[in-house]
Design an enzyme around this catalytic site. Sequence first.
Site, PDB file in Angstrom:
ATOM      1  N   HIS A 189       0.550  -1.122  -0.232  1.00  0.00           N
ATOM      2  CA  HIS A 189       0.260   0.320   0.142  1.00  0.00           C
ATOM      3  C   HIS A 189       1.028   1.404  -0.092  1.00  0.00           C
ATOM      4  O   HIS A 189       1.859   1.394   0.528  1.00  0.00           O
ATOM      5  CB  HIS A 189      -1.089  -0.067   1.558  1.00  0.00           C
ATOM      6  CG  HIS A 189      -2.046   0.704   0.872  1.00  0.00           C
ATOM      7  ND1 HIS A 189      -3.119   0.288   0.254  1.00  0.00           N
ATOM      8  CD2 HIS A 189      -2.039   2.402   0.972  1.00  0.00           C
ATOM      9  CE1 HIS A 189      -4.687   1.107   0.135  1.00  0.00           C
ATOM     10  NE2 HIS A 189      -3.648   2.212   0.935  1.00  0.00           N
ATOM     11  N   ASP A 218     -13.520   2.709   7.143  1.00  0.00           N
ATOM     12  CA  ASP A 218     -12.248   3.942   5.830  1.00  0.00           C
ATOM     13  C   ASP A 218     -13.516   4.103   5.116  1.00  0.00           C
ATOM     14  O   ASP A 218     -13.534   5.168   4.027  1.00  0.00           O
ATOM     15  CB  ASP A 218     -11.808   2.856   5.152  1.00  0.00           C
ATOM     16  CG  ASP A 218     -10.562   3.502   4.979  1.00  0.00           C
ATOM     17  OD1 ASP A 218     -10.477   4.692   5.469  1.00  0.00           O
ATOM     18  OD2 ASP A 218     -10.135   3.198   3.436  1.00  0.00           O
ATOM     19  N   ARG A 269     -12.690  12.821   3.877  1.00  0.00           N
ATOM     20  CA  ARG A 269     -10.899  13.449   3.675  1.00  0.00           C
ATOM     21  C   ARG A 269     -10.352  14.070   3.014  1.00  0.00           C
ATOM     22  O   ARG A 269      -9.947  14.379   3.036  1.00  0.00           O
ATOM     23  CB  ARG A 269     -10.513  11.879   4.894  1.00  0.00           C
ATOM     24  CG  ARG A 269     -10.886  11.940   5.790  1.00  0.00           C
ATOM     25  CD  ARG A 269      -9.462  10.095   6.473  1.00  0.00           C
ATOM     26  NE  ARG A 269      -8.651  10.435   6.346  1.00  0.00           N
ATOM     27  CZ  ARG A 269      -7.607   9.854   5.959  1.00  0.00           C
ATOM     28  NH1 ARG A 269      -7.917   8.427   5.172  1.00  0.00           N
ATOM     29  NH2 ARG A 269      -6.230  10.133   5.761  1.00  0.00           N
ATOM     30  N   SER A 291      -6.561   4.290   8.026  1.00  0.00           N
ATOM     31  CA  SER A 291      -7.395   3.586   6.562  1.00  0.00           C
ATOM     32  C   SER A 291      -6.706   2.573   5.900  1.00  0.00           C
ATOM     33  O   SER A 291      -7.136   1.244   5.738  1.00  0.00           O
ATOM     34  CB  SER A 291      -7.147   5.042   6.143  1.00  0.00           C
ATOM     35  OG  SER A 291      -7.656   5.313   4.457  1.00  0.00           O
ATOM     36  N   LYS A 340      -7.304  -1.827   5.568  1.00  0.00           N
ATOM     37  CA  LYS A 340      -7.958  -2.625   4.581  1.00  0.00           C
ATOM     38  C   LYS A 340      -7.283  -3.357   4.671  1.00  0.00           C
ATOM     39  O   LYS A 340      -7.460  -4.793   4.082  1.00  0.00           O
ATOM     40  CB  LYS A 340      -7.663  -1.500   3.158  1.00  0.00           C
ATOM     41  CG  LYS A 340      -8.959  -0.430   3.642  1.00  0.00           C
ATOM     42  CD  LYS A 340      -8.019   0.724   2.250  1.00  0.00           C
ATOM     43  CE  LYS A 340      -7.554   1.544   2.405  1.00  0.00           C
ATOM     44  NZ  LYS A 340      -8.075   3.034   2.709  1.00  0.00           N
TER      45      LYS A 340
HETATM   46  N1  URA Z   1      -4.421   5.807   1.930  1.00  0.00           N
HETATM   47  C1  URA Z   1      -4.849   5.075   2.344  1.00  0.00           C
HETATM   48  O1  URA Z   1      -5.642   4.156   2.269  1.00  0.00           O
HETATM   49  N2  URA Z   1      -5.105   6.213   3.292  1.00  0.00           N
HETATM   50  C2  URA Z   1      -5.175   6.519   3.501  1.00  0.00           C
HETATM   51  O2  URA Z   1      -5.340   7.472   4.508  1.00  0.00           O
HETATM   52  C3  URA Z   1      -3.579   7.509   2.438  1.00  0.00           C
HETATM   53  C4  URA Z   1      -3.542   6.714   1.354  1.00  0.00           C
END
Ligand code: URA
Length: 455
Positions: A90, A169, A176, A191, A195
Amino acid sequence: MNETIGVDDALEHIERLRHGETLTTEAASAVLDLYRTGRLADYQLTAWLATLAARGLRFPEIVALTRAYLGPARREGAATREGRTVVDKHSTGGVGDKTTLVVVPLVAALGVRVCKLSGRGLGIAGGTIDKLESVPGLKLEFTASELATRLAADDLVIGSLSGDLVPGDTATYGLRSVSGCVRSAPLIAASIVSKKVAVDAEAVVFDVRYGAGALLADRESARRLAGLLVRLGGEFGLRCRAVLSDGSVPLGTAVGNAVEIDEAISFLRGTGDRRLRAECEALAVQMVRVARPNEPEQRIRERLRAAIDSGSALSMLVRMLEAQGGDTGPMLGGDGYCRPRARTAVPAPRAGWITDISSLDIGRAALRLGAGKVRADDVIDPHAGILLSRHLGDFVAEGDVIAEVFHDGRDSGDAVALVSGAFSIGRHEDCRVPGEPEPVSEDDAHSHETGMIHV
Ligand code: URA
Protein backbone atom coordinates in the site's frame (compact mmCIF):
# COMPACT_ATOMS: atom_id res chain seq x y z
CA MET A 1 -20.43 5.70 25.09
CA ASN A 2 -22.60 2.76 24.07
CA GLU A 3 -23.82 1.78 20.61
CA THR A 4 -27.29 3.29 20.97
CA ILE A 5 -26.20 6.90 21.13
CA GLY A 6 -27.94 9.78 19.39
CA VAL A 7 -26.57 12.67 17.37
CA ASP A 8 -26.41 14.91 20.44
CA ASP A 9 -24.19 12.34 22.22
CA ALA A 10 -21.91 12.22 19.18
CA LEU A 11 -21.54 15.99 19.18
CA GLU A 12 -20.72 15.98 22.90
CA HIS A 13 -18.21 13.21 22.24
CA ILE A 14 -16.51 15.46 19.65
CA GLU A 15 -16.26 18.25 22.22
CA ARG A 16 -14.93 15.89 24.89
CA LEU A 17 -12.34 14.53 22.46
CA ARG A 18 -11.08 18.07 22.07
CA HIS A 19 -10.63 18.22 25.81
CA GLY A 20 -8.64 15.01 25.97
CA GLU A 21 -11.21 12.18 26.26
CA THR A 22 -9.70 8.89 25.10
CA LEU A 23 -11.05 7.52 21.82
CA THR A 24 -12.33 3.98 22.24
CA THR A 25 -13.45 1.42 19.67
CA GLU A 26 -16.99 1.65 21.08
CA ALA A 27 -17.15 5.44 20.73
CA ALA A 28 -15.65 5.45 17.22
CA SER A 29 -17.94 2.61 16.13
CA ALA A 30 -20.96 4.44 17.48
CA VAL A 31 -20.10 7.57 15.48
CA LEU A 32 -19.49 5.55 12.32
CA ASP A 33 -22.74 3.60 12.78
CA LEU A 34 -24.70 6.82 13.19
CA TYR A 35 -23.23 8.03 9.92
CA ARG A 36 -23.83 4.79 8.07
CA THR A 37 -27.44 4.71 9.12
CA GLY A 38 -27.97 8.25 7.86
CA ARG A 39 -28.40 9.87 11.27
CA LEU A 40 -25.14 11.82 11.20
CA ALA A 41 -24.55 14.23 8.31
CA ASP A 42 -21.38 14.52 6.20
CA TYR A 43 -20.43 17.76 7.94
CA GLN A 44 -20.79 16.16 11.39
CA LEU A 45 -18.59 13.19 10.50
CA THR A 46 -16.14 15.65 8.95
CA ALA A 47 -16.07 17.61 12.23
CA TRP A 48 -15.19 14.38 14.05
CA LEU A 49 -12.41 13.58 11.56
CA ALA A 50 -11.05 17.11 11.72
CA THR A 51 -11.00 16.90 15.52
CA LEU A 52 -9.07 13.62 15.43
CA ALA A 53 -6.65 15.03 12.84
CA ALA A 54 -6.03 18.25 14.75
CA ARG A 55 -5.77 16.69 18.20
CA GLY A 56 -3.70 13.62 17.22
CA LEU A 57 -4.21 10.17 18.74
CA ARG A 58 -2.16 7.97 21.05
CA PHE A 59 -1.16 4.56 19.74
CA PRO A 60 -3.89 2.62 21.65
CA GLU A 61 -6.46 5.07 20.24
CA ILE A 62 -5.21 4.41 16.70
CA VAL A 63 -5.65 0.68 17.34
CA ALA A 64 -9.19 1.44 18.59
CA LEU A 65 -9.97 3.51 15.50
CA THR A 66 -8.65 0.77 13.20
CA ARG A 67 -10.89 -1.79 14.93
CA ALA A 68 -13.85 0.55 14.55
CA TYR A 69 -13.08 1.00 10.83
CA LEU A 70 -13.16 -2.78 10.40
CA GLY A 71 -16.69 -3.08 11.73
CA PRO A 72 -18.03 -5.80 14.03
CA ALA A 73 -17.44 -8.68 11.59
CA ARG A 74 -13.68 -8.25 11.42
CA ARG A 75 -12.48 -6.61 14.58
CA GLU A 76 -10.63 -9.68 15.73
CA GLY A 77 -7.95 -9.33 13.06
CA ALA A 78 -6.58 -11.49 10.28
CA ALA A 79 -7.67 -15.08 9.78
CA THR A 80 -5.00 -17.70 9.20
CA ARG A 81 -4.80 -19.03 5.68
CA GLU A 82 -3.64 -22.31 4.22
CA GLY A 83 -0.76 -22.43 1.75
CA ARG A 84 1.48 -19.63 0.49
CA THR A 85 1.71 -16.27 2.23
CA VAL A 86 -0.64 -13.63 0.88
CA VAL A 87 1.16 -10.32 0.48
CA ASP A 88 -0.28 -6.88 0.00
CA LYS A 89 1.27 -3.48 -0.60
CA HIS A 90 0.00 0.00 0.00
CA SER A 91 1.28 3.41 -0.93
CA THR A 92 0.49 6.56 0.99
CA GLY A 93 0.05 8.12 -2.44
CA GLY A 94 1.99 10.34 -4.74
CA VAL A 95 1.77 12.14 -8.06
CA GLY A 96 2.35 9.68 -10.89
CA ASP A 97 2.51 6.76 -8.47
CA LYS A 98 1.50 3.75 -10.55
CA THR A 99 3.74 1.32 -8.70
CA THR A 100 0.84 -1.00 -7.76
CA LEU A 101 0.03 -1.58 -11.42
CA VAL A 102 3.60 -2.70 -12.04
CA VAL A 103 4.60 -4.37 -8.81
CA VAL A 104 1.53 -6.53 -8.21
CA PRO A 105 1.78 -8.52 -11.48
CA LEU A 106 5.57 -8.49 -11.20
CA VAL A 107 5.74 -10.24 -7.84
CA ALA A 108 2.83 -12.50 -8.80
CA ALA A 109 4.99 -13.65 -11.72
CA LEU A 110 7.53 -14.79 -9.10
CA GLY A 111 4.88 -16.93 -7.41
CA VAL A 112 3.94 -14.53 -4.61
CA ARG A 113 0.19 -14.41 -3.96
CA VAL A 114 -1.11 -10.85 -3.89
CA CYS A 115 -4.44 -9.59 -2.69
CA LYS A 116 -4.47 -5.83 -3.04
CA LEU A 117 -7.25 -3.63 -1.76
CA SER A 118 -6.67 -0.20 -3.26
CA GLY A 119 -8.13 3.23 -2.78
CA ARG A 120 -9.28 6.14 -4.88
CA GLY A 121 -7.48 9.46 -5.23
CA LEU A 122 -6.82 11.27 -2.00
CA GLY A 123 -6.06 14.99 -2.23
CA ILE A 124 -3.75 15.55 -5.19
CA ALA A 125 -2.52 11.95 -5.21
CA GLY A 126 -4.24 9.75 -7.77
CA GLY A 127 -5.78 6.44 -6.68
CA THR A 128 -5.21 3.00 -8.20
CA ILE A 129 -8.95 2.36 -8.38
CA ASP A 130 -9.61 5.57 -10.33
CA LYS A 131 -6.82 4.52 -12.70
CA LEU A 132 -8.13 0.98 -13.13
CA GLU A 133 -11.64 2.25 -13.80
CA SER A 134 -10.34 3.44 -17.16
CA VAL A 135 -10.19 -0.22 -18.23
CA PRO A 136 -13.68 -0.88 -19.67
CA GLY A 137 -15.63 -3.64 -17.95
CA LEU A 138 -13.13 -4.21 -15.13
CA LYS A 139 -14.77 -5.45 -11.94
CA LEU A 140 -13.18 -3.93 -8.88
CA GLU A 141 -15.76 -4.26 -6.11
CA PHE A 142 -15.63 -7.60 -4.36
CA THR A 143 -17.06 -9.11 -1.23
CA ALA A 144 -14.61 -10.85 1.08
CA SER A 145 -15.57 -14.27 -0.30
CA GLU A 146 -15.28 -13.12 -3.94
CA LEU A 147 -11.79 -11.81 -3.16
CA ALA A 148 -10.85 -15.20 -1.72
CA THR A 149 -12.23 -17.00 -4.81
CA ARG A 150 -10.31 -14.76 -7.21
CA LEU A 151 -7.14 -15.27 -5.20
CA ALA A 152 -7.53 -19.04 -5.15
CA ALA A 153 -8.04 -19.07 -8.94
CA ASP A 154 -5.34 -16.67 -10.08
CA ASP A 155 -3.02 -15.84 -7.16
CA LEU A 156 -3.63 -12.13 -7.65
CA VAL A 157 -6.47 -9.69 -7.38
CA ILE A 158 -6.77 -5.93 -7.10
CA GLY A 159 -10.03 -4.73 -5.65
CA SER A 160 -11.60 -1.58 -4.30
CA LEU A 161 -13.09 -0.88 -1.00
CA SER A 162 -16.65 -2.17 -0.95
CA GLY A 163 -18.84 -0.79 1.80
CA ASP A 164 -18.94 -4.04 3.72
CA LEU A 165 -15.25 -4.86 3.70
CA VAL A 166 -14.03 -1.89 5.70
CA PRO A 167 -17.14 0.11 6.55
CA GLY A 168 -15.31 2.79 8.56
CA ASP A 169 -12.76 3.55 5.88
CA THR A 170 -15.48 3.61 3.23
CA ALA A 171 -17.41 6.16 5.28
CA THR A 172 -14.48 8.46 5.94
CA TYR A 173 -12.11 8.18 2.94
CA GLY A 174 -13.94 10.39 0.45
CA LEU A 175 -14.84 13.00 3.07
CA ARG A 176 -11.23 13.27 4.22
CA SER A 177 -10.13 13.82 0.66
CA VAL A 178 -12.34 16.88 0.16
CA SER A 179 -12.13 18.40 3.64
CA GLY A 180 -8.42 18.87 4.33
CA CYS A 181 -8.27 15.78 6.60
CA VAL A 182 -5.84 13.76 4.52
CA ARG A 183 -2.49 14.59 6.14
CA SER A 184 -2.98 13.00 9.55
CA ALA A 185 -0.74 10.09 10.56
CA PRO A 186 -3.40 8.42 12.79
CA LEU A 187 -6.09 8.70 10.10
CA ILE A 188 -3.72 7.48 7.38
CA ALA A 189 -2.56 4.55 9.50
CA ALA A 190 -6.09 3.42 10.48
CA SER A 191 -7.27 3.80 6.88
CA ILE A 192 -4.44 1.76 5.40
CA VAL A 193 -4.06 -0.95 8.02
CA SER A 194 -7.83 -1.61 8.27
CA LYS A 195 -7.82 -2.44 4.54
CA LYS A 196 -4.90 -4.83 4.92
CA VAL A 197 -6.58 -6.62 7.84
CA ALA A 198 -9.85 -6.79 5.92
CA VAL A 199 -8.31 -8.77 3.05
CA ASP A 200 -6.63 -11.12 5.52
CA ALA A 201 -3.19 -10.24 4.19
CA GLU A 202 -0.44 -11.89 6.18
CA ALA A 203 2.37 -9.61 5.10
CA VAL A 204 2.36 -6.04 3.85
CA VAL A 205 4.84 -3.62 2.32
CA PHE A 206 4.03 0.05 2.88
CA ASP A 207 5.33 2.59 0.40
CA VAL A 208 5.60 5.81 2.38
CA ARG A 209 6.18 8.76 0.07
CA TYR A 210 7.48 12.15 1.13
CA GLY A 211 8.14 15.59 -0.34
CA ALA A 212 5.89 18.40 -1.59
CA GLY A 213 3.07 16.68 -3.43
CA ALA A 214 3.12 13.62 -1.14
CA LEU A 215 1.25 13.27 2.16
CA LEU A 216 4.42 13.54 4.23
CA ALA A 217 6.56 16.64 3.99
CA ASP A 218 9.96 15.06 4.56
CA ARG A 219 11.84 11.80 4.97
CA GLU A 220 11.82 11.93 8.78
CA SER A 221 8.02 12.31 8.94
CA ALA A 222 7.78 9.45 6.45
CA ARG A 223 10.05 7.34 8.67
CA ARG A 224 7.81 8.02 11.68
CA LEU A 225 4.69 7.11 9.69
CA ALA A 226 6.42 3.95 8.43
CA GLY A 227 7.16 3.03 12.06
CA LEU A 228 3.54 3.64 12.99
CA LEU A 229 2.21 1.57 10.08
CA VAL A 230 4.53 -1.33 10.85
CA ARG A 231 3.66 -1.23 14.55
CA LEU A 232 -0.07 -0.97 13.87
CA GLY A 233 0.06 -3.79 11.32
CA GLY A 234 1.95 -5.90 13.90
CA GLU A 235 -0.84 -5.27 16.42
CA PHE A 236 -3.19 -7.04 13.97
CA GLY A 237 -0.80 -9.92 13.32
CA LEU A 238 0.60 -8.64 9.99
CA ARG A 239 4.28 -9.02 9.07
CA CYS A 240 5.25 -5.63 7.72
CA ARG A 241 8.04 -3.83 5.93
CA ALA A 242 8.18 -0.33 4.49
CA VAL A 243 9.99 1.61 1.79
CA LEU A 244 10.49 5.38 2.05
CA SER A 245 10.34 7.07 -1.35
CA ASP A 246 10.82 10.59 -2.57
CA GLY A 247 7.62 11.98 -4.06
CA SER A 248 8.78 15.55 -4.68
CA VAL A 249 9.10 14.88 -8.43
CA PRO A 250 6.33 13.04 -10.34
CA LEU A 251 7.05 9.34 -10.67
CA GLY A 252 7.55 8.27 -14.27
CA THR A 253 6.24 10.28 -17.18
CA ALA A 254 2.44 9.99 -16.91
CA VAL A 255 0.07 11.58 -14.40
CA GLY A 256 -3.64 10.84 -14.59
CA ASN A 257 -5.70 7.69 -14.88
CA ALA A 258 -5.75 5.89 -18.27
CA VAL A 259 -2.42 7.50 -19.14
CA GLU A 260 -0.82 5.88 -16.07
CA ILE A 261 -2.27 2.48 -16.95
CA ASP A 262 -0.62 2.83 -20.35
CA GLU A 263 2.70 3.76 -18.74
CA ALA A 264 2.53 0.74 -16.42
CA ILE A 265 1.92 -1.51 -19.43
CA SER A 266 4.89 -0.02 -21.30
CA PHE A 267 6.98 -0.55 -18.19
CA LEU A 268 6.03 -4.22 -18.08
CA ARG A 269 6.99 -4.41 -21.76
CA GLY A 270 10.47 -3.35 -20.69
CA THR A 271 10.56 0.38 -21.46
CA GLY A 272 10.59 2.00 -18.05
CA ASP A 273 11.78 5.28 -16.67
CA ARG A 274 14.84 4.83 -14.38
CA ARG A 275 13.25 6.14 -11.17
CA LEU A 276 10.06 4.20 -11.74
CA ARG A 277 12.20 1.09 -12.20
CA ALA A 278 14.20 1.75 -9.00
CA GLU A 279 11.04 2.30 -6.93
CA CYS A 280 9.16 -0.66 -8.35
CA GLU A 281 12.15 -2.89 -7.84
CA ALA A 282 12.63 -1.73 -4.23
CA LEU A 283 8.98 -2.47 -3.46
CA ALA A 284 8.92 -5.77 -5.30
CA VAL A 285 12.07 -6.95 -3.49
CA GLN A 286 10.46 -6.18 -0.13
CA MET A 287 7.24 -7.94 -1.12
CA VAL A 288 9.10 -11.08 -2.10
CA ARG A 289 11.32 -10.92 1.00
CA VAL A 290 8.40 -10.55 3.34
CA ALA A 291 6.84 -13.65 1.76
CA ARG A 292 10.09 -15.63 1.52
CA PRO A 293 12.56 -14.24 4.05
CA ASN A 294 15.25 -16.76 3.12
CA GLU A 295 15.55 -15.87 -0.56
CA PRO A 296 18.72 -13.80 -1.18
CA GLU A 297 18.06 -10.25 -2.38
CA GLN A 298 20.35 -10.51 -5.40
CA ARG A 299 18.51 -13.59 -6.62
CA ILE A 300 15.16 -11.81 -6.19
CA ARG A 301 16.39 -8.85 -8.27
CA GLU A 302 17.55 -11.19 -11.05
CA ARG A 303 14.21 -13.00 -11.09
CA LEU A 304 12.29 -9.69 -11.16
CA ARG A 305 14.26 -8.50 -14.19
CA ALA A 306 13.74 -11.88 -15.89
CA ALA A 307 9.96 -11.61 -15.27
CA ILE A 308 9.93 -8.37 -17.26
CA ASP A 309 12.29 -9.58 -20.00
CA SER A 310 10.34 -12.81 -20.53
CA GLY A 311 6.94 -11.06 -20.58
CA SER A 312 5.65 -13.16 -17.67
CA ALA A 313 4.85 -10.08 -15.53
CA LEU A 314 2.89 -8.57 -18.43
CA SER A 315 1.03 -11.86 -18.91
CA MET A 316 0.09 -11.77 -15.22
CA LEU A 317 -1.44 -8.32 -15.69
CA VAL A 318 -3.38 -9.50 -18.75
CA ARG A 319 -4.58 -12.54 -16.80
CA MET A 320 -5.72 -10.42 -13.89
CA LEU A 321 -7.53 -7.87 -16.08
CA GLU A 322 -9.28 -10.65 -18.03
CA ALA A 323 -10.22 -12.56 -14.89
CA GLN A 324 -11.78 -9.38 -13.50
CA GLY A 325 -13.76 -8.84 -16.72
CA GLY A 326 -11.61 -6.04 -18.15
CA ASP A 327 -11.28 -5.36 -21.87
CA THR A 328 -7.64 -6.07 -22.74
CA GLY A 329 -8.12 -5.15 -26.41
CA PRO A 330 -6.61 -1.64 -26.07
CA MET A 331 -3.62 -3.14 -24.29
CA LEU A 332 -3.01 -6.08 -26.60
CA GLY A 333 -3.77 -4.03 -29.72
CA GLY A 334 -1.09 -1.55 -28.65
CA ASP A 335 -3.20 1.65 -28.79
CA GLY A 336 -3.64 1.88 -25.05
CA TYR A 337 -6.50 3.07 -22.87
CA CYS A 338 -5.88 6.82 -22.93
CA ARG A 339 -7.93 8.56 -25.63
CA PRO A 340 -8.25 12.22 -24.67
CA ARG A 341 -10.57 14.42 -26.67
CA ALA A 342 -7.92 17.16 -26.90
CA ARG A 343 -4.20 17.60 -26.29
CA THR A 344 -2.28 20.80 -25.65
CA ALA A 345 1.49 20.87 -26.02
CA VAL A 346 3.39 22.81 -23.35
CA PRO A 347 6.50 24.53 -24.80
CA ALA A 348 9.68 25.28 -22.85
CA PRO A 349 9.62 29.02 -22.12
CA ARG A 350 13.42 29.24 -22.46
CA ALA A 351 16.43 27.10 -23.28
CA GLY A 352 18.26 25.32 -20.47
CA TRP A 353 18.38 22.24 -18.27
CA ILE A 354 15.31 20.95 -16.49
CA THR A 355 16.45 21.26 -12.89
CA ASP A 356 13.18 20.43 -11.10
CA ILE A 357 9.59 19.38 -11.75
CA SER A 358 7.14 20.10 -8.95
CA SER A 359 4.87 17.19 -8.05
CA LEU A 360 2.62 19.61 -6.26
CA ASP A 361 1.96 21.73 -9.35
CA ILE A 362 1.61 18.73 -11.64
CA GLY A 363 -0.80 17.12 -9.15
CA ARG A 364 -2.83 20.32 -8.91
CA ALA A 365 -2.94 20.57 -12.70
CA ALA A 366 -4.19 16.98 -12.94
CA LEU A 367 -6.98 17.81 -10.48
CA ARG A 368 -7.99 20.90 -12.50
CA LEU A 369 -8.18 18.73 -15.60
CA GLY A 370 -10.61 16.38 -13.84
CA ALA A 371 -8.23 13.48 -13.21
CA GLY A 372 -9.24 13.65 -9.52
CA LYS A 373 -11.87 15.22 -7.31
CA VAL A 374 -11.88 18.47 -5.38
CA ARG A 375 -15.55 18.16 -4.43
CA ALA A 376 -17.32 14.97 -3.43
CA ASP A 377 -19.70 15.18 -6.41
CA ASP A 378 -17.01 15.81 -9.08
CA VAL A 379 -16.90 13.27 -11.90
CA ILE A 380 -13.48 11.95 -12.91
CA ASP A 381 -12.41 12.13 -16.55
CA PRO A 382 -10.40 8.89 -17.08
CA HIS A 383 -8.57 10.34 -20.09
CA ALA A 384 -7.49 13.62 -18.46
CA GLY A 385 -3.87 13.86 -17.50
CA ILE A 386 -0.38 14.98 -18.25
CA LEU A 387 2.45 13.34 -20.12
CA LEU A 388 5.90 14.67 -19.26
CA SER A 389 7.79 14.66 -22.56
CA ARG A 390 11.05 15.76 -20.94
CA HIS A 391 12.38 14.95 -17.50
CA LEU A 392 14.89 16.03 -14.86
CA GLY A 393 18.35 16.73 -16.23
CA ASP A 394 17.26 17.02 -19.89
CA PHE A 395 18.46 19.98 -21.95
CA VAL A 396 15.68 21.76 -23.87
CA ALA A 397 15.66 24.51 -26.50
CA GLU A 398 13.12 27.33 -26.22
CA GLY A 399 9.80 26.09 -27.65
CA ASP A 400 10.59 22.37 -27.27
CA VAL A 401 7.58 20.44 -26.05
CA ILE A 402 8.18 19.61 -22.37
CA ALA A 403 4.74 18.15 -21.62
CA GLU A 404 1.38 17.37 -23.16
CA VAL A 405 -1.86 18.13 -21.37
CA PHE A 406 -4.80 15.78 -22.07
CA HIS A 407 -8.22 17.32 -21.58
CA ASP A 408 -11.82 17.37 -22.70
CA GLY A 409 -11.48 20.29 -25.12
CA ARG A 410 -12.88 22.87 -22.72
CA ASP A 411 -10.81 25.58 -21.03
CA SER A 412 -7.60 24.00 -19.80
CA GLY A 413 -5.61 27.25 -19.58
CA ASP A 414 -5.09 27.11 -15.79
CA ALA A 415 -3.85 23.55 -15.92
CA VAL A 416 -1.50 24.29 -18.83
CA ALA A 417 -0.08 27.27 -16.91
CA LEU A 418 0.42 25.08 -13.81
CA VAL A 419 2.23 22.43 -15.86
CA SER A 420 4.44 25.04 -17.49
CA GLY A 421 5.25 26.58 -14.08
CA ALA A 422 5.99 23.14 -12.60
CA PHE A 423 9.20 22.94 -14.67
CA SER A 424 12.27 24.80 -13.40
CA ILE A 425 14.61 25.44 -16.31
CA GLY A 426 18.09 26.65 -15.41
CA ARG A 427 21.34 27.62 -17.07
CA HIS A 428 23.31 24.93 -15.26
CA GLU A 429 23.06 21.20 -15.38
CA ASP A 430 22.70 20.76 -11.58
CA CYS A 431 19.24 19.41 -11.02
CA ARG A 432 17.30 18.09 -8.07
CA VAL A 433 18.39 14.56 -7.26
CA PRO A 434 15.43 12.68 -5.80
CA GLY A 435 16.31 10.43 -2.85
CA GLU A 436 16.71 6.74 -3.62
CA PRO A 437 14.03 4.43 -2.20
CA GLU A 438 15.02 3.33 1.30
CA PRO A 439 13.83 0.00 2.67
CA VAL A 440 12.82 -0.03 6.33
CA SER A 441 12.59 -3.45 7.92
CA GLU A 442 10.26 -4.49 10.73
CA ASP A 443 13.09 -4.16 13.24
CA ASP A 444 14.24 -0.70 12.05
CA ALA A 445 10.73 0.63 11.87
CA HIS A 446 9.57 -0.20 15.33
CA SER A 447 8.33 3.00 16.87
CA HIS A 448 7.54 3.03 20.55
CA GLU A 449 5.91 6.42 20.62
CA THR A 450 3.74 6.69 23.70
CA GLY A 451 2.52 10.28 23.35
CA MET A 452 0.14 11.96 20.97
CA ILE A 453 0.85 11.09 17.34
CA HIS A 454 0.50 13.78 14.67
CA VAL A 455 1.86 14.01 11.15
N1 URA B 1 -4.03 5.47 1.40
C1 URA B 1 -5.13 5.14 2.11
O1 URA B 1 -5.76 4.13 1.82
N2 URA B 1 -5.51 5.92 3.11
C2 URA B 1 -4.85 7.03 3.45
O2 URA B 1 -5.26 7.69 4.38
C3 URA B 1 -3.70 7.38 2.72
C4 URA B 1 -3.31 6.59 1.69
